[in-house]
Motif scaffolding. Structure first.
Motif, PDB file in Angstrom:
ATOM      1  N   ALA A  18       0.833  -1.204   0.000  1.00 51.25           N
ATOM      2  CA  ALA A  18       0.000   0.000   0.000  1.00 51.25           C
ATOM      3  C   ALA A  18       0.867   1.254   0.000  1.00 51.25           C
ATOM      4  O   ALA A  18       0.607   2.206  -0.746  1.00 51.25           O
ATOM      5  N   ILE A  19       1.907   1.247   0.809  1.00 49.28           N
ATOM      6  CA  ILE A  19       2.814   2.394   0.878  1.00 49.28           C
ATOM      7  C   ILE A  19       3.539   2.575  -0.455  1.00 49.28           C
ATOM      8  O   ILE A  19       3.669   3.695  -0.956  1.00 49.28           O
ATOM      9  N   ALA A  20       3.990   1.474  -1.048  1.00 50.32           N
ATOM     10  CA  ALA A  20       4.650   1.554  -2.356  1.00 50.32           C
ATOM     11  C   ALA A  20       3.705   2.142  -3.401  1.00 50.32           C
ATOM     12  O   ALA A  20       4.095   3.018  -4.186  1.00 50.32           O
ATOM     13  N   ALA A  21       2.474   1.672  -3.408  1.00 50.93           N
ATOM     14  CA  ALA A  21       1.494   2.154  -4.395  1.00 50.93           C
ATOM     15  C   ALA A  21       1.226   3.648  -4.223  1.00 50.93           C
ATOM     16  O   ALA A  21       1.189   4.400  -5.212  1.00 50.93           O
ATOM     17  N   ILE A  22       1.072   4.086  -2.990  1.00 54.68           N
ATOM     18  CA  ILE A  22       0.819   5.513  -2.742  1.00 54.68           C
ATOM     19  C   ILE A  22       2.027   6.342  -3.166  1.00 54.68           C
ATOM     20  O   ILE A  22       1.882   7.403  -3.784  1.00 54.68           O
ATOM     21  N   TYR A  23       3.227   5.854  -2.878  1.00 59.10           N
ATOM     22  CA  TYR A  23       4.448   6.561  -3.274  1.00 59.10           C
ATOM     23  C   TYR A  23       4.500   6.713  -4.792  1.00 59.10           C
ATOM     24  O   TYR A  23       4.784   7.796  -5.310  1.00 59.10           O
ATOM     25  N   VAL A  28       4.206   9.941  -9.705  1.00 64.86           N
ATOM     26  CA  VAL A  28       3.797  10.036 -11.108  1.00 64.86           C
ATOM     27  C   VAL A  28       2.814  11.187 -11.334  1.00 64.86           C
ATOM     28  O   VAL A  28       2.958  11.956 -12.288  1.00 64.86           O
ATOM     29  N   VAL A  29       1.831  11.320 -10.449  1.00 64.62           N
ATOM     30  CA  VAL A  29       0.835  12.393 -10.607  1.00 64.62           C
ATOM     31  C   VAL A  29       1.508  13.770 -10.562  1.00 64.62           C
ATOM     32  O   VAL A  29       1.142  14.666 -11.314  1.00 64.62           O
ATOM     33  N   PHE A  30       2.494  13.913  -9.690  1.00 59.47           N
ATOM     34  CA  PHE A  30       3.195  15.191  -9.560  1.00 59.47           C
ATOM     35  C   PHE A  30       4.585  15.138 -10.203  1.00 59.47           C
ATOM     36  O   PHE A  30       5.517  15.794  -9.745  1.00 59.47           O
ATOM     37  N   SER A  31       4.714  14.367 -11.291  1.00 56.47           N
ATOM     38  CA  SER A  31       6.020  14.163 -11.918  1.00 56.47           C
ATOM     39  C   SER A  31       6.663  15.459 -12.402  1.00 56.47           C
ATOM     40  O   SER A  31       7.884  15.568 -12.432  1.00 56.47           O
ATOM     41  N   ALA A  32       5.861  16.448 -12.754  1.00 54.01           N
ATOM     42  CA  ALA A  32       6.417  17.712 -13.242  1.00 54.01           C
ATOM     43  C   ALA A  32       7.320  18.380 -12.205  1.00 54.01           C
ATOM     44  O   ALA A  32       8.272  19.083 -12.569  1.00 54.01           O
ATOM     45  N   ILE A  33       7.035  18.161 -10.933  1.00 56.00           N
ATOM     46  CA  ILE A  33       7.862  18.770  -9.880  1.00 56.00           C
ATOM     47  C   ILE A  33       8.622  17.737  -9.060  1.00 56.00           C
ATOM     48  O   ILE A  33       9.302  18.088  -8.107  1.00 56.00           O
ATOM     49  N   SER A  34       8.519  16.458  -9.436  1.00 57.52           N
ATOM     50  CA  SER A  34       9.158  15.389  -8.671  1.00 57.52           C
ATOM     51  C   SER A  34      10.576  15.075  -9.130  1.00 57.52           C
ATOM     52  O   SER A  34      11.263  14.290  -8.494  1.00 57.52           O
ATOM     53  N   LEU A  65      11.542   3.081  -6.424  1.00 60.69           N
ATOM     54  CA  LEU A  65      12.085   2.384  -7.596  1.00 60.69           C
ATOM     55  C   LEU A  65      11.083   2.432  -8.753  1.00 60.69           C
ATOM     56  O   LEU A  65      11.424   2.835  -9.872  1.00 60.69           O
ATOM     57  N   ILE A  66       9.840   2.060  -8.481  1.00 60.87           N
ATOM     58  CA  ILE A  66       8.810   2.037  -9.528  1.00 60.87           C
ATOM     59  C   ILE A  66       8.452   3.463  -9.960  1.00 60.87           C
ATOM     60  O   ILE A  66       8.284   3.730 -11.158  1.00 60.87           O
ATOM     61  N   GLY A  67       8.355   4.384  -9.000  1.00 62.30           N
ATOM     62  CA  GLY A  67       8.055   5.778  -9.338  1.00 62.30           C
ATOM     63  C   GLY A  67       9.117   6.378 -10.240  1.00 62.30           C
ATOM     64  O   GLY A  67       8.809   7.076 -11.208  1.00 62.30           O
ATOM     65  N   ASN A  68      10.388   6.100  -9.953  1.00 62.38           N
ATOM     66  CA  ASN A  68      11.478   6.590 -10.794  1.00 62.38           C
ATOM     67  C   ASN A  68      11.438   5.941 -12.178  1.00 62.38           C
ATOM     68  O   ASN A  68      11.693   6.586 -13.187  1.00 62.38           O
TER      69      ASN A  68
END
Length: 188
Positions: A18-23, A28-34, A65-68
């Protein structure tokens, strides 16, 4: 007793997932500033979660890892950025006796690692100390401000949340074991 141990394993896995999914979603949703030399990664606020549960440590690592990966990061960033988050999460867990220290290790780890990745991996031609300042400020906002707001909010509702989450995990665990047993597979 054996059922309780299985429930705890399942709860750990569910919490981490759950924590991984939220991360991932937040990154991804805020990728423009992430991403970049000036970044505000809202998902880094989650690095205070090891204060509450050790399951957050693998959850944050896998989530980063997945977010990156989904964010289009280069392999160097995927590996070392995720390791920085892992180091930060382990530090948060190690410092959990003092809630005000919870955001310190993620701030420090990312302030050191991310500018090196930006400079050597992406070729960002900005002096490393300046990148440490900008990344560090983003981490102070993400972990230090947003993370602490999250920590205090979760602490306030901790008992209610754990009670409801524990019941949900117990139900998931029971269903999982029934399916495994009916299929003739041994239950871990």
């Amino acid at each position: 007793r054996k059922q309780n141990m299985r429930d705890k394993k399942v709860q750990f896995i569910v919490e981490a997932a759950a924590i991984a999914a939220i991360y991932v979603v937040l990154t991804v949703v805020f990728s423009a500033i992430s991403f970049g030399e000036v970044q505000l990664r809202f998902s880094e606020a989650l690095t205070i979660l090891p204060y509450f549960t050790p399951a957050a440590i693998p959850g944050l690592f896998v989530g980063c890892l997945i977010g990156n990966l989904f964010g289009g990061a280069i392999p160097l960033d995927i590996i070392f950025g995720s390791l920085a988050t892992l180091i930060g999460a382990c530090g948060t867990y190690a410092l959990r006796k003092n809630k005000f220290l919870a955001p310190v290790s993620p701030i420090v780890a990312n302030t050191i690692v991310v500018p090196l990745v930006l400079f050597y991996g992406y070729g960002v031609n900005v002096p490393i100390p300046l990148q440490m300042l900008t990344v560090g400020l983003g981490e102070v906002l993400s972990c230090g401000v947003l993370g602490m707001i999250l920590l205090f909010a979760l602490e306030k509702y901790r008992k209610k949340f754990i009670a409801h989450f524990g019941k949900a995990v117990s139900g998931i665990s029971s269903a999982y074991h029934k399916i495994r047993q009916s299929a003739g597979n041994p239950v871990f």
